[in-house]
Design a protein around this motif. Structure first.
Motif, PDB file in Angstrom:
ATOM      1  N   ALA A  22       0.839  -1.208   0.000  1.00  9.21           N
ATOM      2  CA  ALA A  22       0.000   0.000   0.000  1.00  9.21           C
ATOM      3  C   ALA A  22       0.877   1.262   0.000  1.00  9.21           C
ATOM      4  O   ALA A  22       0.597   2.242  -0.707  1.00  9.21           O
ATOM      5  CB  ALA A  22      -0.933  -0.003   1.192  1.00  9.21           C
ATOM      6  N   LEU A  23       1.939   1.236   0.791  1.00  5.81           N
ATOM      7  CA  LEU A  23       2.865   2.371   0.833  1.00  5.81           C
ATOM      8  C   LEU A  23       3.541   2.560  -0.516  1.00  5.81           C
ATOM      9  O   LEU A  23       3.704   3.699  -0.989  1.00  5.81           O
ATOM     10  CB  LEU A  23       3.882   2.147   1.957  1.00  5.81           C
ATOM     11  CG  LEU A  23       4.813   3.311   2.271  1.00  5.81           C
ATOM     12  CD1 LEU A  23       4.024   4.529   2.717  1.00  5.81           C
ATOM     13  CD2 LEU A  23       5.805   2.910   3.336  1.00  5.81           C
ATOM     14  N   ARG A  24       3.924   1.447  -1.172  1.00  4.09           N
ATOM     15  CA  ARG A  24       4.556   1.523  -2.497  1.00  4.09           C
ATOM     16  C   ARG A  24       3.560   2.102  -3.505  1.00  4.09           C
ATOM     17  O   ARG A  24       3.941   2.975  -4.304  1.00  4.09           O
ATOM     18  CB  ARG A  24       5.013   0.141  -2.933  1.00  4.09           C
ATOM     19  CG  ARG A  24       5.816   0.180  -4.213  1.00  4.09           C
ATOM     20  CD  ARG A  24       6.305  -1.192  -4.657  1.00  4.09           C
ATOM     21  NE  ARG A  24       7.092  -1.819  -3.622  1.00  4.09           N
ATOM     22  CZ  ARG A  24       6.988  -3.116  -3.268  1.00  4.09           C
ATOM     23  NH1 ARG A  24       6.134  -3.890  -3.884  1.00  4.09           N
ATOM     24  NH2 ARG A  24       7.734  -3.604  -2.327  1.00  4.09           N
ATOM     25  N   ARG A  25       2.322   1.659  -3.491  1.00  4.30           N
ATOM     26  CA  ARG A  25       1.306   2.184  -4.401  1.00  4.30           C
ATOM     27  C   ARG A  25       1.053   3.675  -4.133  1.00  4.30           C
ATOM     28  O   ARG A  25       0.905   4.469  -5.052  1.00  4.30           O
ATOM     29  CB  ARG A  25       0.005   1.404  -4.238  1.00  4.30           C
ATOM     30  CG  ARG A  25      -0.029   0.102  -4.982  1.00  4.30           C
ATOM     31  CD  ARG A  25      -1.443  -0.467  -5.025  1.00  4.30           C
ATOM     32  NE  ARG A  25      -2.028  -0.659  -3.708  1.00  4.30           N
ATOM     33  CZ  ARG A  25      -1.965  -1.809  -3.020  1.00  4.30           C
ATOM     34  NH1 ARG A  25      -1.345  -2.855  -3.510  1.00  4.30           N
ATOM     35  NH2 ARG A  25      -2.532  -1.902  -1.845  1.00  4.30           N
ATOM     36  N   GLN A  26       1.062   4.047  -2.867  1.00  2.00           N
ATOM     37  CA  GLN A  26       0.848   5.449  -2.502  1.00  2.00           C
ATOM     38  C   GLN A  26       1.991   6.306  -3.020  1.00  2.00           C
ATOM     39  O   GLN A  26       1.774   7.384  -3.563  1.00  2.00           O
ATOM     40  CB  GLN A  26       0.711   5.576  -0.984  1.00  2.00           C
ATOM     41  CG  GLN A  26       0.404   6.978  -0.525  1.00  2.00           C
ATOM     42  CD  GLN A  26       0.347   7.090   1.004  1.00  2.00           C
ATOM     43  OE1 GLN A  26       0.644   6.127   1.724  1.00  2.00           O
ATOM     44  NE2 GLN A  26      -0.057   8.232   1.478  1.00  2.00           N
ATOM     45  N   ARG A  27       3.202   5.817  -2.864  1.00  7.56           N
ATOM     46  CA  ARG A  27       4.373   6.565  -3.361  1.00  7.56           C
ATOM     47  C   ARG A  27       4.330   6.686  -4.885  1.00  7.56           C
ATOM     48  O   ARG A  27       4.661   7.738  -5.432  1.00  7.56           O
ATOM     49  CB  ARG A  27       5.655   5.888  -2.898  1.00  7.56           C
ATOM     50  CG  ARG A  27       5.909   6.092  -1.432  1.00  7.56           C
ATOM     51  CD  ARG A  27       7.182   5.425  -0.996  1.00  7.56           C
ATOM     52  NE  ARG A  27       7.370   5.550   0.437  1.00  7.56           N
ATOM     53  CZ  ARG A  27       8.119   4.750   1.156  1.00  7.56           C
ATOM     54  NH1 ARG A  27       8.758   3.742   0.604  1.00  7.56           N
ATOM     55  NH2 ARG A  27       8.243   4.947   2.440  1.00  7.56           N
ATOM     56  N   LEU A  28       3.950   5.616  -5.579  1.00  5.05           N
ATOM     57  CA  LEU A  28       3.843   5.671  -7.031  1.00  5.05           C
ATOM     58  C   LEU A  28       2.751   6.653  -7.460  1.00  5.05           C
ATOM     59  O   LEU A  28       2.908   7.385  -8.443  1.00  5.05           O
ATOM     60  CB  LEU A  28       3.569   4.278  -7.607  1.00  5.05           C
ATOM     61  CG  LEU A  28       4.769   3.320  -7.639  1.00  5.05           C
ATOM     62  CD1 LEU A  28       4.332   1.939  -8.106  1.00  5.05           C
ATOM     63  CD2 LEU A  28       5.855   3.855  -8.549  1.00  5.05           C
ATOM     64  N   ALA A  29       1.659   6.700  -6.712  1.00  7.63           N
ATOM     65  CA  ALA A  29       0.574   7.631  -7.025  1.00  7.63           C
ATOM     66  C   ALA A  29       1.033   9.075  -6.815  1.00  7.63           C
ATOM     67  O   ALA A  29       0.760   9.960  -7.641  1.00  7.63           O
ATOM     68  CB  ALA A  29      -0.650   7.323  -6.181  1.00  7.63           C
ATOM     69  N   ILE A  30       1.755   9.323  -5.742  1.00  4.20           N
ATOM     70  CA  ILE A  30       2.294  10.673  -5.473  1.00  4.20           C
ATOM     71  C   ILE A  30       3.272  11.068  -6.567  1.00  4.20           C
ATOM     72  O   ILE A  30       3.258  12.205  -7.067  1.00  4.20           O
ATOM     73  CB  ILE A  30       2.926  10.733  -4.073  1.00  4.20           C
ATOM     74  CG1 ILE A  30       1.854  10.642  -2.995  1.00  4.20           C
ATOM     75  CG2 ILE A  30       3.731  12.006  -3.909  1.00  4.20           C
ATOM     76  CD1 ILE A  30       2.399  10.530  -1.584  1.00  4.20           C
ATOM     77  N   LEU A  31       4.132  10.122  -6.966  1.00  8.84           N
ATOM     78  CA  LEU A  31       5.096  10.389  -8.035  1.00  8.84           C
ATOM     79  C   LEU A  31       4.377  10.687  -9.350  1.00  8.84           C
ATOM     80  O   LEU A  31       4.759  11.617 -10.072  1.00  8.84           O
ATOM     81  CB  LEU A  31       6.036   9.185  -8.191  1.00  8.84           C
ATOM     82  CG  LEU A  31       7.129   9.335  -9.246  1.00  8.84           C
ATOM     83  CD1 LEU A  31       8.089  10.441  -8.864  1.00  8.84           C
ATOM     84  CD2 LEU A  31       7.875   8.032  -9.423  1.00  8.84           C
ATOM     85  N   ALA A  32       3.314   9.931  -9.637  1.00  9.49           N
ATOM     86  CA  ALA A  32       2.556  10.167 -10.867  1.00  9.49           C
ATOM     87  C   ALA A  32       1.863  11.525 -10.845  1.00  9.49           C
ATOM     88  O   ALA A  32       1.880  12.271 -11.839  1.00  9.49           O
ATOM     89  CB  ALA A  32       1.540   9.060 -11.080  1.00  9.49           C
ATOM     90  N   VAL A  33       1.268  11.886  -9.713  1.00 10.67           N
ATOM     91  CA  VAL A  33       0.601  13.189  -9.592  1.00 10.67           C
ATOM     92  C   VAL A  33       1.610  14.328  -9.694  1.00 10.67           C
ATOM     93  O   VAL A  33       1.360  15.340 -10.365  1.00 10.67           O
ATOM     94  CB  VAL A  33      -0.205  13.255  -8.278  1.00 10.67           C
ATOM     95  CG1 VAL A  33      -0.684  14.668  -7.997  1.00 10.67           C
ATOM     96  CG2 VAL A  33      -1.378  12.312  -8.324  1.00 10.67           C
ATOM     97  N   ALA A  34       2.777  14.168  -9.050  1.00 10.45           N
ATOM     98  CA  ALA A  34       3.814  15.205  -9.123  1.00 10.45           C
ATOM     99  C   ALA A  34       4.318  15.347 -10.559  1.00 10.45           C
ATOM    100  O   ALA A  34       4.536  16.469 -11.046  1.00 10.45           O
ATOM    101  CB  ALA A  34       4.957  14.877  -8.178  1.00 10.45           C
ATOM    102  N   SER A  35       4.504  14.215 -11.243  1.00  6.39           N
ATOM    103  CA  SER A  35       4.955  14.271 -12.641  1.00  6.39           C
ATOM    104  C   SER A  35       3.907  14.951 -13.511  1.00  6.39           C
ATOM    105  O   SER A  35       4.236  15.772 -14.368  1.00  6.39           O
ATOM    106  CB  SER A  35       5.234  12.874 -13.171  1.00  6.39           C
ATOM    107  OG  SER A  35       6.270  12.279 -12.456  1.00  6.39           O
ATOM    108  N   LEU A  36       2.664  14.596 -13.294  1.00  8.71           N
ATOM    109  CA  LEU A  36       1.587  15.205 -14.061  1.00  8.71           C
ATOM    110  C   LEU A  36       1.500  16.709 -13.780  1.00  8.71           C
ATOM    111  O   LEU A  36       1.322  17.508 -14.708  1.00  8.71           O
ATOM    112  CB  LEU A  36       0.264  14.510 -13.722  1.00  8.71           C
ATOM    113  CG  LEU A  36      -0.939  14.932 -14.547  1.00  8.71           C
ATOM    114  CD1 LEU A  36      -0.708  14.609 -16.019  1.00  8.71           C
ATOM    115  CD2 LEU A  36      -2.180  14.228 -14.051  1.00  8.71           C
ATOM    116  N   ALA A  37       1.642  17.106 -12.526  1.00 10.89           N
ATOM    117  CA  ALA A  37       1.612  18.531 -12.170  1.00 10.89           C
ATOM    118  C   ALA A  37       2.799  19.264 -12.802  1.00 10.89           C
ATOM    119  O   ALA A  37       2.657  20.389 -13.326  1.00 10.89           O
ATOM    120  CB  ALA A  37       1.627  18.712 -10.663  1.00 10.89           C
ATOM    121  N   GLY A  38       3.985  18.656 -12.813  1.00 15.67           N
ATOM    122  CA  GLY A  38       5.158  19.266 -13.444  1.00 15.67           C
ATOM    123  C   GLY A  38       4.971  19.433 -14.937  1.00 15.67           C
ATOM    124  O   GLY A  38       5.292  20.476 -15.524  1.00 15.67           O
ATOM    125  N   CYS A  39       4.428  18.376 -15.559  1.00 13.37           N
ATOM    126  CA  CYS A  39       4.171  18.454 -17.008  1.00 13.37           C
ATOM    127  C   CYS A  39       3.143  19.533 -17.308  1.00 13.37           C
ATOM    128  O   CYS A  39       3.270  20.271 -18.301  1.00 13.37           O
ATOM    129  CB  CYS A  39       3.707  17.110 -17.539  1.00 13.37           C
ATOM    130  SG  CYS A  39       5.032  15.885 -17.605  1.00 13.37           S
TER     131      CYS A  39
END
Length: 164
Positions: A22-39
């Motif tokens: 769950a922590l790994r999925r949460q980190r991947l989701a945060i990374l995806a949202v941060a990448s999307l926000a940066g893009c």
């Protein structure tokens, strides 16, 4: 591997691995949202730059059109400045050459405006000392009087003398 959490291959703490996933999925989701926000931010900046570039290009085209219309006046002004500079250079170059001419013309004007001298005795017929302090002038040429033999007349004073 035997640990206190596993006895005979049975996991006594199954929630830990579930929490790790769950922590790994949460980190991947945060990374995806941060990448999307940066893009999205980079895309917004790139879009704004494109908009500004288009606006500035339109403004530049409008300014170039106005400059093209005023370019003829600027060229005329530059031509007039070059012509004036050439005249100034020519005048400065001719000024030292005009000095002797100006002095000569001033002398001619002074001589033309001078009153006639009546105190100078004609040198063609030296009859005594000159009445002025001027140096003696060269002999004035005498001309022969028509019809008289051997007599000449001074051109300056109209006196006659025998030339024989």
């Amino acid at each position: 591997m035997t640990s206190a959490a596993t006895i005979d291959g049975f996991n006594l703490l199954p929630y830990r691995s579930r929490n790790r996933r769950a922590l790994r999925r949460q980190r991947l989701a945060i990374l995806a949202v941060a990448s999307l926000a940066g893009c999205a931010a980079v895309g917004g900046v790139a879009g704004w730059d494109a908009f500004e570039r288009t606006r500035l290009d339109e403004r530049r085209i409008a300014l170039e059109a106005t400059l093209r219309t005023s370019n003829a006046a600027i060229d005329e002004h530059a031509r007039l400045l070059r012509t004036e500079a050439e005249r100034r250079r020519a005048r400065d170059a001719a000024q030292p050459l005009a000095g002797p001419r100006d002095r000569f013309l001033a002398l001619l004007e002074a001589l033309a405006d001078a009153p006639p001298r009546t105190d100078v005795v004609c040198n063609a017929f030296p009859s005594g000392p000159m009445k002025s302090s001027l140096p003696r002038s060269p002999r004035i040429p005498r001309r022969r009087r028509a019809g008289s033999n051997g007599w000449r007349t001074c051109a300056a004073c109209n006196r006659s003398k025998s030339w024989r």
